[in-house]
Scaffold this motif. Structure first.
Motif, PDB file in Angstrom:
ATOM      1  N   GLU A 143      -5.527   8.732   2.184  1.00 57.25           N
ATOM      2  CA  GLU A 143      -4.998   7.455   1.697  1.00 57.25           C
ATOM      3  C   GLU A 143      -3.517   7.318   2.040  1.00 57.25           C
ATOM      4  O   GLU A 143      -3.046   6.233   2.398  1.00 57.25           O
TER       5      GLU A 143
ATOM      6  N   VAL B  27      -2.714   9.891  -4.914  1.00 52.31           N
ATOM      7  CA  VAL B  27      -3.733   9.552  -3.933  1.00 52.31           C
ATOM      8  C   VAL B  27      -3.894  10.719  -2.960  1.00 52.31           C
ATOM      9  O   VAL B  27      -3.022  11.582  -2.850  1.00 52.31           O
TER      10      VAL B  27
ATOM     11  N   THR C  67       0.829  -1.203   0.000  1.00 48.77           N
ATOM     12  CA  THR C  67       0.000   0.000   0.000  1.00 48.77           C
ATOM     13  C   THR C  67       0.864   1.255   0.000  1.00 48.77           C
ATOM     14  O   THR C  67       0.589   2.228  -0.722  1.00 48.77           O
TER      15      THR C  67
END
Length: 206
Positions: free
Chosen positions: A154, A150, A141
């Motif tokens: 996030e 992003v 991630t």
């Protein structure tokens, strides 16, 4: 006679199929136990093709299962911990820079622990998944956030998720087979990252 022949052929086909679908990492239960949430993620990535997912996971075990993590000298551990703390503090002012630096730091830390060169991210991730499967998705991630467009939330979530793997590597915690029994109530075995909240209050955010 014909019935007996059919039974023999059916049994032979059963054992052939069983042998064909055996994975280098062991049976399905062993893979599920070893990889935890990474098992299901791999199945989903293979469009629910369980056999293909298990072949991939078994290959990871075959290639990286014998890897021995290298210990870190105390001063090196302290240096990494200090760097991570600085990055966390920088997040409020420069979220993307902090995420990028955290990703780079994890790459170096994994290499220092004996994992493959970070320039081959997928290979390094595969090796880490064999030994730290319950935490490796956080690294994935973070790596994605560092290289994509992003939002701040996030990126914050990526930093929180990646911290579990960072702590496991820098404090030399046991591999994922043992980690599952040590997980705390947050589901990752670690407390959540919140140090920058005291800064956020002054800016009107939470």
């Amino acid at each position: 006679m014909i019935i007996a022949l059919v039974v023999v052929i059916a049994a032979a086909l059963f054992f052939i199929e069983r042998a064909r679908t055996r994975t280098p990492g062991g049976g399905r239960r062993n893979l599920q136990r070893r990889f935890g949430p990474e098992y299901q993620r791999t199945v989903v990535r293979h469009n629910d093709d369980v056999k293909a997912a298990e072949r991939e996971l078994g290959e990871r075990v075959k290639q990286h299962g014998s890897l021995q993590e290298q210990p870190l000298p105390p001063e090196v551990r302290e240096h990494y911990a200090a760097q991570w703390a600085v990055i966390q503090e920088q997040f409020v002012e420069s979220p993307h820079k902090a995420v990028t630096e955290a990703d780079t730091l994890l790459v170096r830390l994994a290499q220092d622990r004996g994992y493959p060169d970070g320039e081959q991210f997928e290979e390094q991730l595969a090796a880490l998944s064999v030994h730290h499967a319950h935490y490796v998705h956080g690294y994935r991630t973070l790596h994605t956030a560092a290289r994509g467009q992003v939002g701040t939330e996030e990126m914050r979530e990526a930093m929180i998720a990646a911290r579990s793997l960072f702590e496991a590597l820098v404090t030399e915690q046991p591999s994922s087979a043992d980690q599952r029994d040590q997980e705390s109530s947050d589901g990752r075995g670690h407390t959540s990252w919140t140090p920058y909240r005291r800064h956020a209050k002054g800016s009107g955010t939470s």
